[in-house]
Design an enzyme around this catalytic site. Sequence first.
Site, PDB file in Angstrom:
ATOM      1  N   GLU A 106       0.912  -1.288   0.168  1.00  0.00           N
ATOM      2  CA  GLU A 106      -0.044  -0.059   0.112  1.00  0.00           C
ATOM      3  C   GLU A 106       1.021   1.279  -0.145  1.00  0.00           C
ATOM      4  O   GLU A 106       2.020   1.338   0.691  1.00  0.00           O
ATOM      5  CB  GLU A 106      -0.935   0.030   1.289  1.00  0.00           C
ATOM      6  N   CYS A 151       6.733  -7.275   6.676  1.00  0.00           N
ATOM      7  CA  CYS A 151       7.968  -6.839   7.657  1.00  0.00           C
ATOM      8  C   CYS A 151       8.259  -7.900   8.578  1.00  0.00           C
ATOM      9  O   CYS A 151       7.349  -8.578   8.933  1.00  0.00           O
ATOM     10  CB  CYS A 151       7.608  -5.564   8.363  1.00  0.00           C
ATOM     11  N   CYS A 174       6.968  -6.104  15.212  1.00  0.00           N
ATOM     12  CA  CYS A 174       6.406  -5.158  16.586  1.00  0.00           C
ATOM     13  C   CYS A 174       5.064  -5.488  16.492  1.00  0.00           C
ATOM     14  O   CYS A 174       4.185  -5.518  15.715  1.00  0.00           O
ATOM     15  CB  CYS A 174       6.577  -3.696  16.105  1.00  0.00           C
ATOM     16  N   CYS A 226      -0.810   5.336  10.444  1.00  0.00           N
ATOM     17  CA  CYS A 226       0.299   4.727  10.819  1.00  0.00           C
ATOM     18  C   CYS A 226       0.132   3.305  11.516  1.00  0.00           C
ATOM     19  O   CYS A 226      -0.558   3.120  12.429  1.00  0.00           O
ATOM     20  CB  CYS A 226       1.028   5.440  11.860  1.00  0.00           C
ATOM     21  N   CYS A 241       1.946  -3.334  15.399  1.00  0.00           N
ATOM     22  CA  CYS A 241       1.549  -2.710  13.913  1.00  0.00           C
ATOM     23  C   CYS A 241       1.422  -3.847  13.017  1.00  0.00           C
ATOM     24  O   CYS A 241       1.719  -4.959  13.056  1.00  0.00           O
ATOM     25  CB  CYS A 241       3.153  -2.431  13.504  1.00  0.00           C
ATOM     26  N   CYS A 289       3.499   8.341   1.471  1.00  0.00           N
ATOM     27  CA  CYS A 289       3.759   7.453   2.359  1.00  0.00           C
ATOM     28  C   CYS A 289       4.200   6.113   1.691  1.00  0.00           C
ATOM     29  O   CYS A 289       3.072   5.525   0.980  1.00  0.00           O
ATOM     30  CB  CYS A 289       3.066   7.348   3.719  1.00  0.00           C
TER      31      CYS A 289
HETATM   32  N1  SAH Z   1       9.595  -0.150   9.826  1.00  0.00           N
HETATM   33  C1  SAH Z   1       9.816   1.491   9.619  1.00  0.00           C
HETATM   34  C2  SAH Z   1       8.927   2.224   8.826  1.00  0.00           C
HETATM   35  C3  SAH Z   1       7.464   2.151   9.093  1.00  0.00           C
HETATM   36  S1  SAH Z   1       6.943   3.824   9.746  1.00  0.00           S
HETATM   37  C4  SAH Z   1       9.707   1.918  10.926  1.00  0.00           C
HETATM   38  O1  SAH Z   1       9.171   1.266  11.954  1.00  0.00           O
HETATM   39  O2  SAH Z   1      10.087   3.076  11.654  1.00  0.00           O
HETATM   40  C5  SAH Z   1       5.382   3.427  10.534  1.00  0.00           C
HETATM   41  C6  SAH Z   1       5.325   4.264  11.844  1.00  0.00           C
HETATM   42  O3  SAH Z   1       4.221   3.971  12.410  1.00  0.00           O
HETATM   43  C7  SAH Z   1       6.406   3.668  12.751  1.00  0.00           C
HETATM   44  O4  SAH Z   1       6.779   4.573  13.531  1.00  0.00           O
HETATM   45  C8  SAH Z   1       5.667   2.569  13.578  1.00  0.00           C
HETATM   46  O5  SAH Z   1       6.199   2.143  14.667  1.00  0.00           O
HETATM   47  C9  SAH Z   1       4.267   3.312  13.625  1.00  0.00           C
HETATM   48  N2  SAH Z   1       3.185   2.511  14.127  1.00  0.00           N
HETATM   49  C10 SAH Z   1       3.329   0.943  13.858  1.00  0.00           C
HETATM   50  N3  SAH Z   1       1.888   0.668  14.524  1.00  0.00           N
HETATM   51  C11 SAH Z   1       1.363   1.737  14.804  1.00  0.00           C
HETATM   52  C12 SAH Z   1       0.078   1.855  15.440  1.00  0.00           C
HETATM   53  N4  SAH Z   1      -0.586   0.690  15.548  1.00  0.00           N
HETATM   54  N5  SAH Z   1      -0.186   3.063  15.645  1.00  0.00           N
HETATM   55  C13 SAH Z   1       0.467   4.347  15.656  1.00  0.00           C
HETATM   56  N6  SAH Z   1       1.797   4.037  15.042  1.00  0.00           N
HETATM   57  C14 SAH Z   1       2.153   2.911  14.661  1.00  0.00           C
END
Ligand code: SAH
Length: 355
Positions: free
Chosen positions: A87, A107, A111, A331, A114, A100
């Site tokens: 996406e 991935c 985490c 995010c 996410c 974005c």
């Molecule tokens: N893998 C990279 C790029 C992804 S950026 C990274 O982790 O930085 C996506 C952003 O959204 C990251 O900062 C991630 O930690 C955050 N994120 C992930 N899950 C989320 C959620 N459920 N709510 C808000 N932010 C989230």
Amino acid sequence: MPTRYDVDRAQLGELLAGTPRYRVDQVWSGLYDHLTEPHQWTNLPKTMRAELSALLPTALTPVTESVSDRGDTIKFLWELDGGSRVETVLMLYRDRATVCISSQAGCAMACGFCATGQAGFTRHLTVGEIVEQVARASRRARDLDRRVSNVVYMGMGEPMANESTVWASVERLHGDIGLSARHITISTVGIIPGIRKLAERPLPVNLAVSLHAANDALRDELVPINRRYPIDDLMKACADYLVARHRRVSFEWAMIEGVNDRDSDATELAALCRRLRPHAHVNLIPLNPTPGYLTRGSSLKRVHEFRDRLEALGANATVRQNRGTDIDAACGQLAAGQPVSVKLARQQPAASTDG
Ligand code: SAH
């Protein structure tokens, strides 16, 4: 077979061997200045346009487009060669338009909060697959009389687990699409070798680090790769990036109720921010809901209290405007329709492998 945004200029010349140089320039200009399709390059003979469509296939097949925020957030779902899906999100603001983009299908960082991490890793994207996301989103923006000004590598995947390809795509966005390096941000979960590699690259792109916890015990749990790249080492890599590139480093902090939104978290986080010169800037994101994580995001009231506390402790923080939650475009919500494995909140995720 390379796709249209995989080949660099020299490779395009080879692909079109025997074609006059000015024609090759016209093709390059069609791809990067006009961001259009071969059939639209009416400065070229019709037969050549047809040949080019076959010779330079697209990497992304549009599947769906979802719109939210009264048209200001557009999420694109693409299918890639081999069937994986990724996406891209286009966000229109009053003073800028940001795309974005995804760097991997899925991935490997696992985490738990996410959606992309919940789905697991499929594969790295190619340069062509990354650049075409920007080209297509830019075209869509242009249809709305807008120009894409910013690109953030904050979609699906961990960009620093695919550093060399991500870098090649940055050079294309900068040198050929014409985006300023200052308007390009790479977000990482904290892969130190990737940050170190990035510091040696010649363009000063912005670095965002998805921190989410300011002590190793909590970060090991929230961001499992922390076990390999703990906070102290990560801060050293960020400090070196600042020295090498003179770009501000920002920390992303998804606020999770009762988990990382306590007063003690703000105190520890402010201390980390103050370790960097200039101080790191914090982006607070109220946790967006994902199917596999059951703990709630902090209330907006708590998010603002947390911000005030950080500022009182000498750290700069912004509460990030949330875009596209209703279309799962915010995010951490990008899953490209993948089923996710449901983990209990805060359960220890399995150790991850590098993507
Ligand atoms: N893998 C990279 C790029 C992804 S950026 C990274 O982790 O930085 C996506 C952003 O959204 C990251 O900062 C991630 O930690 C955050 N994120 C992930 N899950 C989320 C959620 N459920 N709510 C808000 N932010 C989230």
